[in-house]
Design a protein around this motif. Structure first.
Motif, mmCIF file in Angstrom:
data_model
loop_
_atom_site.group_PDB
_atom_site.id
_atom_site.type_symbol
_atom_site.label_atom_id
_atom_site.label_comp_id
_atom_site.label_asym_id
_atom_site.label_seq_id
_atom_site.Cartn_x
_atom_site.Cartn_y
_atom_site.Cartn_z
ATOM 1 N N ARG A 284 0.832 -1.212 0.000
ATOM 2 C CA ARG A 284 0.000 0.000 0.000
ATOM 3 C C ARG A 284 0.864 1.258 0.000
ATOM 4 N N ASN A 285 1.996 1.182 0.695
ATOM 5 C CA ASN A 285 2.884 2.347 0.751
ATOM 6 C C ASN A 285 3.500 2.680 -0.605
ATOM 7 N N GLU A 286 3.472 1.695 -1.502
ATOM 8 C CA GLU A 286 4.096 1.912 -2.818
ATOM 9 C C GLU A 286 3.089 2.386 -3.867
ATOM 10 N N ILE A 287 1.786 2.364 -3.531
ATOM 11 C CA ILE A 287 0.800 2.695 -4.570
ATOM 12 C C ILE A 287 0.131 4.049 -4.321
ATOM 13 N N LYS A 288 -0.457 4.562 -5.423
ATOM 14 C CA LYS A 288 -1.096 5.863 -5.352
ATOM 15 C C LYS A 288 -2.399 5.771 -4.540
ATOM 16 N N LYS A 289 -2.570 6.694 -3.590
ATOM 17 C CA LYS A 289 -3.801 6.677 -2.793
ATOM 18 C C LYS A 289 -4.954 7.272 -3.597
ATOM 19 N N LEU A 290 -6.158 6.694 -3.424
ATOM 20 C CA LEU A 290 -7.310 7.174 -4.193
ATOM 21 C C LEU A 290 -8.122 8.213 -3.412
ATOM 22 N N HIS A 291 -7.851 8.337 -2.120
ATOM 23 C CA HIS A 291 -8.592 9.244 -1.236
ATOM 24 C C HIS A 291 -10.087 8.950 -1.258
ATOM 25 N N LYS A 292 -10.398 7.668 -1.253
ATOM 26 C CA LYS A 292 -11.788 7.203 -1.160
ATOM 27 C C LYS A 292 -11.879 6.211 -0.005
ATOM 28 N N LYS A 293 -12.945 6.366 0.781
ATOM 29 C CA LYS A 293 -13.097 5.498 1.955
ATOM 30 C C LYS A 293 -14.098 4.366 1.683
ATOM 31 N N VAL A 294 -13.774 3.186 2.219
ATOM 32 C CA VAL A 294 -14.679 2.034 2.130
ATOM 33 C C VAL A 294 -14.847 1.422 3.516
ATOM 34 N N VAL A 295 -16.082 1.060 3.832
ATOM 35 C CA VAL A 295 -16.344 0.295 5.048
ATOM 36 C C VAL A 295 -16.799 -1.090 4.601
ATOM 37 N N ILE A 296 -16.209 -2.135 5.200
ATOM 38 C CA ILE A 296 -16.554 -3.515 4.822
ATOM 39 C C ILE A 296 -17.121 -4.251 6.025
ATOM 40 N N LEU A 297 -18.118 -5.080 5.785
ATOM 41 C CA LEU A 297 -18.771 -5.780 6.897
ATOM 42 C C LEU A 297 -19.526 -6.996 6.399
ATOM 43 N N THR A 298 -19.958 -7.807 7.368
ATOM 44 C CA THR A 298 -20.968 -8.812 7.054
ATOM 45 C C THR A 298 -22.179 -8.494 7.942
ATOM 46 N N TYR B 279 -18.000 7.460 10.010
ATOM 47 C CA TYR B 279 -16.814 7.287 9.168
ATOM 48 C C TYR B 279 -16.952 8.006 7.814
ATOM 49 N N GLN B 280 -18.220 8.283 7.432
ATOM 50 C CA GLN B 280 -18.522 8.956 6.158
ATOM 51 C C GLN B 280 -17.775 8.338 4.959
ATOM 52 N N PRO B 281 -18.021 7.054 4.724
ATOM 53 C CA PRO B 281 -17.321 6.409 3.607
ATOM 54 C C PRO B 281 -17.942 6.778 2.259
ATOM 55 N N ASP B 282 -17.163 6.590 1.203
ATOM 56 C CA ASP B 282 -17.694 6.747 -0.156
ATOM 57 C C ASP B 282 -18.423 5.469 -0.579
ATOM 58 N N PHE B 283 -17.954 4.324 -0.026
ATOM 59 C CA PHE B 283 -18.526 3.016 -0.377
ATOM 60 C C PHE B 283 -18.757 2.184 0.884
ATOM 61 N N VAL B 284 -19.823 1.379 0.856
ATOM 62 C CA VAL B 284 -19.985 0.323 1.859
ATOM 63 C C VAL B 284 -19.987 -0.997 1.099
ATOM 64 N N ALA B 285 -19.103 -1.922 1.508
ATOM 65 C CA ALA B 285 -19.049 -3.238 0.844
ATOM 66 C C ALA B 285 -19.575 -4.292 1.810
ATOM 67 N N ILE B 286 -20.555 -5.058 1.346
ATOM 68 C CA ILE B 286 -21.205 -6.047 2.213
ATOM 69 C C ILE B 286 -20.988 -7.454 1.649
ATOM 70 N N SER B 287 -20.491 -8.337 2.502
ATOM 71 C CA SER B 287 -20.258 -9.724 2.095
ATOM 72 C C SER B 287 -21.314 -10.613 2.733
ATOM 73 N N VAL B 288 -22.034 -11.364 1.903
ATOM 74 C CA VAL B 288 -23.101 -12.236 2.419
ATOM 75 C C VAL B 288 -22.884 -13.651 1.888
ATOM 76 N N THR B 289 -22.865 -14.622 2.797
ATOM 77 C CA THR B 289 -22.632 -16.021 2.386
ATOM 78 C C THR B 289 -23.918 -16.837 2.447
ATOM 79 N N ASN B 290 -24.649 -16.711 3.554
ATOM 80 C CA ASN B 290 -25.871 -17.515 3.720
ATOM 81 C C ASN B 290 -27.067 -16.828 3.079
ATOM 82 N N TYR B 291 -27.774 -17.605 2.271
ATOM 83 C CA TYR B 291 -28.907 -17.034 1.544
ATOM 84 C C TYR B 291 -29.949 -16.452 2.514
ATOM 85 N N TYR B 292 -30.116 -17.090 3.694
ATOM 86 C CA TYR B 292 -31.159 -16.592 4.605
ATOM 87 C C TYR B 292 -30.809 -15.218 5.183
ATOM 88 N N ASN B 293 -29.602 -14.746 4.959
ATOM 89 C CA ASN B 293 -29.241 -13.394 5.421
ATOM 90 C C ASN B 293 -29.542 -12.302 4.393
#
Ligand code: B12
Length: 213
Positions: free
Chosen positions: A86-100, A143-157
Motif C-alpha cells: 500500500r505504501n508503494e501505490i497511489k492513494k485514491l482518497h476514497k473510503k470504504v467500510v466492509i462488513l458482514t 466514518y462517512q465512507p464513499d462506499f460500503v461493501a457487504i459480504s453475504v454467504t448464507n442465503y437466509y441473510n
C-alpha cells in the motif's frame, strides 16, 4: 494451479498450523506468490473446496473449524505485506467500510476483500462480521465512507441485508453500495437488494479503483 498449492494442502490436511503458516509466509517473502495469488489461489480454495472424508463424518465440523483457524491466522499475518504494498501505490482518497450483516459469521471473504481494497489504493476499514443494522448505520454516519461493501454467504441473510441496504440508501443516498459473496449465487437474490455494484470476485474491486481514479 500453482505448483506450491499441493504442498500447502498437504500441511493443512495434517492440521500442522506452524508449518502451514510458515509455508504460506515463506511463499510471500520469497516472492514465489503475490498477495493476490495467496488469497485467491491458496487460502480461498483451501476452504471452499474442503470436503470431509466419509469415514471422518463425526469429526467433520471441528476439522473445518481447525482449518478455518489456520487460514485466518495466515490471513492476519499477511497484513504487514499489505501495508508494504500500500505504501508503494497511489492513494485514491476514497473510503470504504466492509462488513458482514447480523447473523453472518463467514468473514474470511470479507477480510480478503478488505485487503484487496487496500491494495487498490482505498482507505479501507473492516468493521466486522455479524454487524447489527443500527451499528452499520452509525458507522456510516461516523466514518462517512464513499462506499460500503457487504459480504453475504448464507442465503437466509438476504432479508437483513435488504433492510441494511435500504437503510443506507434512505439515510445516506450518496454512499455507494457494493455487494458480493456466495449468497448472491442463489437465483434472484441480487434483485432484492439496493446496490450500486454487484461483484463476485475480490479482484473486481480493482475495476472500481479504475472508475474513481
Ligand atoms: C469456514 C466456514 C464456516 C465458518 C466461518 C468462520 C469464519 N470466521 O469466517 C463457520 C464454522 C463459522 C461456519 C458456520 C456456518 N456455515 Co459455513 N462454511 C465455511 C466454509 C467451509 C468456507 C467459507 C469461506 O471462508 N470460504 C473462503 C472465502 C474466501 O470465500 P468466500 O466467502 O466465497 O469469499 C470470496 C468470494 O465470494 C468473494 N467475496 C465474498 N464476499 C464479497 C464481497 C464483495 C463486496 C466482493 C467484491 C467479493 C466478495 O471474494 C472472496 C475471495 O475470493 C464454507 C464452504 C464454502 N463452499 O465456501 C461453508 C459454508 C459457507 N457454510 C455453510 C453453512 C450452511 C454454515 C452454517 C449454517 C452451518 C451450521 N449448520 O451451523 C453456519 C452459519 C453460521 C452463520 N450464521 O453465518 C454453507 C452455506 C450454504 C449457503 N450458501 O447458504 C457452506 C457453503 C457449506 C456447505 N457446502 O453447505 N462456516
Amino acid at each position: 494451479m500453482n505448483s506450491n498449492y499441493e504442498g500447502f494442502i498437504k500441511l493443512l490436511d495434517l492440521e500442522d498450523k506452524d508449518k502451514s503458516v510458515n509455508y504460506a509466509l515463506e511463499l510471500l517473502k520469497s516472492k514465489k506468490v503475490t498477495l493476490e495469488e495467496l488469497y485467491l489461489d491458496f487460502l480461498a480454495p483451501a476452504l471452499t473446496t474442503f470436503v470431509c472424508q466419509e469415514k471422518e463424518k463425526e469429526i467433520c465440523i471441528w476439522k473445518e473449524h481447525t482449518r478455518t483457524s489456520i487460514i485466518r491466522t495466515i490471513l492476519e499475518c499477511t497484513y504487514p505485506f499489505v501495508i508494504e504494498r500500500r505504501n508503494e501505490i497511489k492513494k485514491l482518497h476514497k473510503k470504504v467500510v466492509i462488513l458482514t450483516p447480523s447473523e453472518e459469521y463467514h468473514e474470511i471473504g470479507a477480510i480478503i476483500v478488505n485487503h484487496f481494497f487496500m491494495l487498490a489504493g482505498f482507505e479501507s476499514q473492516y468493521i466486522g462480521a455479524n454487524t447489527p443494522k443500527n451499528d452499520i448505520l452509525m458507522a456510516v454516519k461516523a466514518y462517512q465512507p464513499d462506499f460500503v461493501a457487504i459480504s453475504v454467504t448464507n442465503y437466509y441473510n438476504i432479508v437483513i441485508t435488504k433492510q441494511i441496504t435500504d437503510g443506507i440508501k434512505k439515510n445516506y443516498p450518496n454512499v455507494k453500495i457494493i455487494v458480493g459473496g456466495q449468497a448472491f449465487l442463489q437465483h434472484g437474490a441480487i434483485d432484492q437488494i439496493s446496490h450500486d455494484y454487484y461483484m463476485q470476485k475480490a479482484s473486481d474491486v480493482f475495476m472500481i479503483a479504475k472508475e474513481v481514479k
